[in-house]
Enzyme design. Structure first.
Site, PDB file in Angstrom:
ATOM      1  N   ARG A 543     -82.411  64.236  88.172  1.00 45.84           N
ATOM      2  CA  ARG A 543     -83.780  64.719  88.063  1.00 45.84           C
ATOM      3  C   ARG A 543     -83.821  66.108  87.445  1.00 45.84           C
ATOM      4  O   ARG A 543     -82.870  66.884  87.585  1.00 45.84           O
ATOM      5  CB  ARG A 543     -84.453  64.732  89.441  1.00 45.84           C
ATOM      6  CG  ARG A 543     -84.931  63.376  89.874  1.00 45.84           C
ATOM      7  CD  ARG A 543     -85.880  62.721  88.891  1.00 45.84           C
ATOM      8  NE  ARG A 543     -87.202  63.342  88.960  1.00 45.84           N
ATOM      9  CZ  ARG A 543     -88.202  62.881  89.690  1.00 45.84           C
ATOM     10  NH1 ARG A 543     -88.066  61.790  90.417  1.00 45.84           N
ATOM     11  NH2 ARG A 543     -89.366  63.516  89.712  1.00 45.84           N
ATOM     12  N   LYS A 548     -81.080  72.532  89.579  1.00 42.19           N
ATOM     13  CA  LYS A 548     -79.998  71.761  88.951  1.00 42.19           C
ATOM     14  C   LYS A 548     -79.543  72.389  87.630  1.00 42.19           C
ATOM     15  O   LYS A 548     -78.526  72.017  87.065  1.00 42.19           O
ATOM     16  CB  LYS A 548     -80.437  70.316  88.732  1.00 42.19           C
ATOM     17  CG  LYS A 548     -80.639  69.541  90.047  1.00 42.19           C
ATOM     18  CD  LYS A 548     -81.089  68.109  89.770  1.00 42.19           C
ATOM     19  CE  LYS A 548     -81.362  67.313  91.038  1.00 42.19           C
ATOM     20  NZ  LYS A 548     -80.159  66.721  91.640  1.00 42.19           N
ATOM     21  N   THR A 650     -74.872  62.786  94.366  1.00 46.99           N
ATOM     22  CA  THR A 650     -74.097  61.536  94.365  1.00 46.99           C
ATOM     23  C   THR A 650     -73.742  61.149  92.930  1.00 46.99           C
ATOM     24  O   THR A 650     -72.808  60.397  92.709  1.00 46.99           O
ATOM     25  CB  THR A 650     -74.901  60.385  95.007  1.00 46.99           C
ATOM     26  OG1 THR A 650     -76.212  60.358  94.440  1.00 46.99           O
ATOM     27  CG2 THR A 650     -74.987  60.549  96.504  1.00 46.99           C
ATOM     28  N   LYS A 654     -70.288  59.229  91.106  1.00 43.60           N
ATOM     29  CA  LYS A 654     -70.274  58.114  90.155  1.00 43.60           C
ATOM     30  C   LYS A 654     -69.428  58.468  88.932  1.00 43.60           C
ATOM     31  O   LYS A 654     -68.678  57.628  88.418  1.00 43.60           O
ATOM     32  CB  LYS A 654     -71.699  57.779  89.699  1.00 43.60           C
ATOM     33  CG  LYS A 654     -72.644  57.385  90.824  1.00 43.60           C
ATOM     34  CD  LYS A 654     -74.105  57.380  90.321  1.00 43.60           C
ATOM     35  CE  LYS A 654     -75.086  57.349  91.478  1.00 43.60           C
ATOM     36  NZ  LYS A 654     -76.461  57.720  91.074  1.00 43.60           N
TER      37      LYS A 654
HETATM   38  C1  LIG Z   1     -77.241  58.700  91.345  1.00 46.20           C
HETATM   39  C2  LIG Z   1     -78.588  58.840  90.788  1.00 46.20           C
HETATM   40  C3  LIG Z   1     -79.316  60.011  90.988  1.00 46.20           C
HETATM   41  C4  LIG Z   1     -78.766  61.195  91.747  1.00 46.20           C
HETATM   42  O1  LIG Z   1     -78.071  62.041  90.851  1.00 46.20           O
HETATM   43  P1  LIG Z   1     -77.659  63.526  91.265  1.00 46.20           P
HETATM   44  O2  LIG Z   1     -76.819  63.968  90.121  1.00 46.20           O
HETATM   45  O3  LIG Z   1     -76.872  63.431  92.520  1.00 46.20           O
HETATM   46  O4  LIG Z   1     -78.899  64.303  91.400  1.00 46.20           O
HETATM   47  C5  LIG Z   1     -80.588  60.110  90.439  1.00 46.20           C
HETATM   48  N1  LIG Z   1     -81.108  59.102  89.726  1.00 46.20           N
HETATM   49  C6  LIG Z   1     -80.435  57.966  89.492  1.00 46.20           C
HETATM   50  C7  LIG Z   1     -81.066  56.896  88.685  1.00 46.20           C
HETATM   51  C8  LIG Z   1     -79.151  57.788  90.013  1.00 46.20           C
HETATM   52  O5  LIG Z   1     -78.494  56.643  89.800  1.00 46.20           O
END
Ligand SMILES: *Cc1c(COP(=O)(O)O)cnc(C)c1O
Length: 801
Positions: A543, A548, A650, A654
């Protein structure tokens, strides 16, 4: 599950005929998708029924995860994988000249969430089902999910996400399980058989209708349930009274008003908008969820006093914290329990996860709004507050402390305090975040309840984020260490020795390149982007939010561009910078940042003097399905939030799982990633929590100092307002002001120099590609600990069991 190829082909053809009265030859791809999805749901029905029977017969403890958001994305691919029939289906369909991958692309994302918090809920559902835990989701069936983002002339334009338009094959409407939810009216205390009762009168009653979606476990025949509630008028079509009086428009207005409760997801992430409709949404799904849980529980034939022994309710952030008061109401008003009994059951049933310490995100509701909408709930909150503050007063004899800790204060209801007082466990979502909760933000509560606070570091389901999103890497892993990691993600560590194997490193490199080529082709055909697959793929997708710091990333790009203009022969490894981010429609600076990224991208991408050494792309409409495409080809993972501000993150997990190198501040789960992979396999920069907290405490940060003393920053900031970006000079004045006049709340200028150095280090490291690959493989090998399977096991052992 096993399927016979020929039988499957027959089932599929029959399904198409049944649904559309069409032959497979004339059937459109979208009809094929819907027929396939419907068939797969049929295949799961028996296991779904049996899972529920088993839970009831064994009287297994049921876990309910209450969340305002479930960002699940698409389901066809993951359902086929979890059922273990994807390869067979793919072959069978291919016999019919149908490409399964193409059908999977037709599915609309279920975008019922903003970002990390909603995606976490979705990962948890997958892990609970895959571990065979009786865990279900409870939320809202929004007619419109998070808006679709289009980019026009560099600006974000929001388009409604009408995801249900063509239908949703996964859900089942359960009209017979509908419940009623009351709003407004007044509370009448009455004596009934010598007992004080509180009757609610003149309320507006709304029907909550559940739609159930099966949540299929991986290779284990467990099928749990995601129950999402839809708001409908009690009187199906419209308000008959108005209708019969001839007030036609009023009659339909009424229907629209009620349906608005489950109409749209609020598109705000990490900010709080005190809108009445949102409070209505919260009570709506909490009340409906609790009523249906209670109804099911009573069928077990157990006394109500054992409720907490058979039921655990987890609330995802404070959005569902009305559950505390609503469960009290149901136990007292409907089940006739005394306050103390009800309180014991409630606090032993509910557990709460805190997701943020950003003050602008903390939910507070004005008393007048709350009281008018939920009069009986307000009485109960008042009583909880009275008893709680009495205890605090008794213990500390300190009115300041009482006021600070109270649930009701300054004319507002503090939802976090209600959640803490009303639950038996409060957890943060990464080690640093939990420490900040315990020893800074919620210090008083941690002292008052010494054993309530605990940490549960977030996780991601490795089945979606590796097995599904990156089939090539998954196959390489299977060939190398076997496929036990799919059920035991910690076994990914078996890859570690192969980081030292030259041939393995080459194979890994080849797969990364193939993923990059595939994405470049996709981006060319979808957006017309010209991407060099041999450049480093540097990705920041999440976001858009000031904390961020997409701006910090962009400032390095602007600086790199300046250096390239000064010296076109500057020796750098070609790099492609990708951004993907939705901004809340009301978040002015976030939207300006999108325009700035696109403005800089346009300038750089069209400058032939720099020979395409750097390029910048803004990928529109970041969503789960886009994440699944970009993350497997990423090489640099941008995790650059101001230390202390990102509770966990999160996205960071990934990326490491897909073999990207993390470029990060010591914030959230980045710290745990660093501890797992070791200093040599990550690039860390920036100020740490101590310095951030000192700046805030001593109020001695001055962003002008950095502006005045670093010519690079001066050049960049000046270029925002001197017209050199090719847009009117006032376009970015407010970004400029936020960083200078308003003193740069998130320390972008402070961290700039350190970030540029870190980016130079990345360039340097990449030149030894063989060693780079070694680092990446080490990241994959250590990513298993961040599987949500591990997270869920800890929730289960420490909180739910
Ligand atoms: C994992 C995920 C997020 C969270 O991302 P962050 O980098 O932890 O803020 C937000 N949007 C989508 C679509 C995601 O898959």
């Amino acid at each position: 599950m096993f399927i016979d190829k020929e039988a499957f082909k027959n089932d599929f053809k029959k399904k198409i005929i049944n649904m559309y009265a069409e032959d497979i030859e004339e059937c459109s791809p979208s009809h094929k998708y819907f027929a396939l999805a419907s068939l797969i749901r049929d295949y799961t029905s028996e296991n779904w029924l049996n899972t529920n029977k088993k839970y009831t017969n064994n009287k297994e403890k049921q876990i309910y995860y209450f969340s305002m958001e479930f960002l699940i994305g698409r389901l066809l691919h993951s359902n086929l994988l979890n059922l273990g029939i994807r390869d067979a289906c793919k072959e069978a369909l291919s016999d019919l000249k149908i490409d399964l991958d193409e059908l999977e692309e037709i599915e609309n994302d279920a975008g019922l969430g903003n970002g990390g918090l909603g995606r976490l809920a979705a990962c948890f559902l997958d892990s609970m089902a895959s571990l065979g835990i009786a865990g279900h989701g409870n939320g809202i069936r929004y007619t419109y999910g998070l808006f679709e983002q289009q980019i026009e002339n560099g600006y974000q334009v929001e388009v409604p996400d009408n995801w249900l338009k063509e239908g949703n094959m996964w859900e089942v409407r359960k009209e017979n399980k509908a419940v009623k939810v009351n709003f407004g009216g007044k509370v009448m205390p009455t004596m009934e058989n010598g007992k004080l009762k509180f009757l609610q009168q003149d309320c507006e009653t709304i029907l909550a209708v559940p739609y159930d979606t099966p949540i299929i476990g991986y290779d284990n025949s467990t099928v749990n349930t995601l129950r999402l509630w839809s708001a409908e008028p009690l009187n199906k079509d419209f308000d008959f009274e108005s209708f019969s009086r001839g007030e036609y428009s009023k009659a339909t207005e009424y229907k629209t008003l009620i349906e608005s409760i489950s109409q749209v997801l609020y598109p705000d992430d990490s900010r709080q908008e005190g809108k009445i409709l949102r409070l209505k949404q919260q009570y709506f799904f909490v009340s409906a969820g609790l009523q249906s849980i209670l109804r099911r529980y009573k069928k077990l034939g157990e006394p109500i006093n054992n409720f907490h022994k058979y039921i655990a309710i987890h609330i995802n952030d404070t959005h569902p914290s009305l559950a505390v008061a609503e469960l009290m109401r149901l136990l007292i008003d409907e089940e006739n329990l005394a306050w103390d009994e009800a309180w014991y059951i409630t606090t032993n049933t509910i557990a709460y996860t805190n997701h943020t310490i950003l003050s602008e995100a903390l939910e507070k509701w004005p008393i007048d709004i709350f009281k008018t909408l939920l009069p009986r709930i307000y009485m109960i909150v008042e009583e909880i507050n009275r008893r709680f503050t009495d205890e605090v007063r008794e213990r500390y004899k300190d009115e300041n402390k009482v006021n600070n800790m109270a649930i009701i204060g300054n004319g507002q209801i503090r939802m976090a305090h209600l959640a803490i007082v009303g639950s038996h466990s409060v957890n943060g979502v990464a080690k640093l975040h939990t420490e900040l909760l315990k020893y800074q933000e919620l210090k008083d509560f941690n002292e008052f309840y010494p054993n309530k606070f605990n940490n549960k570091t977030n996780g991601i389901t490795h089945r979606r984020w590796l097995l599904q999103a990156n089939p090539k890497l998954s196959n390489l892993i299977n060939e190398t260490i076997g496929d036990s990691w799919i059920k035991e993600p910690n076994n990914l560590i078996l890859l570690k020795p192969f980081a030292e194997d030259y041939y393995f490193r080459k194979k890994f490199e080849k797969i990364k390149l193939e993923n990059k080529i595939a994405f470049s082709n996709y981006a060319k055909s979808t957006y017309g982007m010209d991407i060099d697959p041999n450049s480093i793929f540097d990705v920041q997708v999440k976001r858009l939010h000031a904390y961020k710091r997409q701006i910090l990333n962009l400032f390095n790009i602007m600086d790199l561009y300046r250096r390239l203009k000064e010296n076109p022969n500057l020796d750098i490894v070609p790099r492609t910078f990708f951004f993907g981010a939705k901004a809340a429609p009301s978040y002015y600076l976030a939207k300006k940042t999108i325009k700035l990224i696109n403005t800089v991208a346009y300038k750089i991408n069209n400058d032939t003097e720099i020979h395409g050494k750097i390029k910048v792309f803004f990928l529109p409409n970041y969503s789960v399905s886009l994440a699944e495409k970009i993350i497997p080809c990423a090489q640099v993972s941008e995790q650059i939030s101001t230390a202390t501000k990102e509770a966990s993150g999160t996205g960071n997990m990934k990326f490491m799982m897909n073999g990207a190198l993390t470029l990060a501040t010591l914030d959230g789960a980045n710290i745990e990633i660093k501890d797992a992979v070791g200093d040599e396999n990550i690039v860390i920069f920036g100020i740490r929590k101590e310095e951030v907290l000192d700046y805030i405490k001593n109020k001695n940060y001055n962003s002008y100092e950095f502006y005045n003393n670093d010519f690079r920053l001066k050049y960049i900031l000046d270029s925002l307002i001197n017209g050199s970006l090719g847009v009117p000079s006032n376009e970015f004045i407010d970004i400029h002001n936020s960083l200078l006049k308003n003193n740069d709340e998130f320390f972008v200028l402070r961290d700039f120099s350190s970030y540029v150095e870190a980016q130079n280090k990345v360039d340097y490291l990449y030149r030894n590609r063989d060693n780079w690959n070694r680092m990446c493989i080490n990241n994959v090998a250590h990513s298993g600990i961040f599987s949500s399977d591990n997270t869920i096991k800890r929730y289960y052992e420490d909180i739910w069991k």
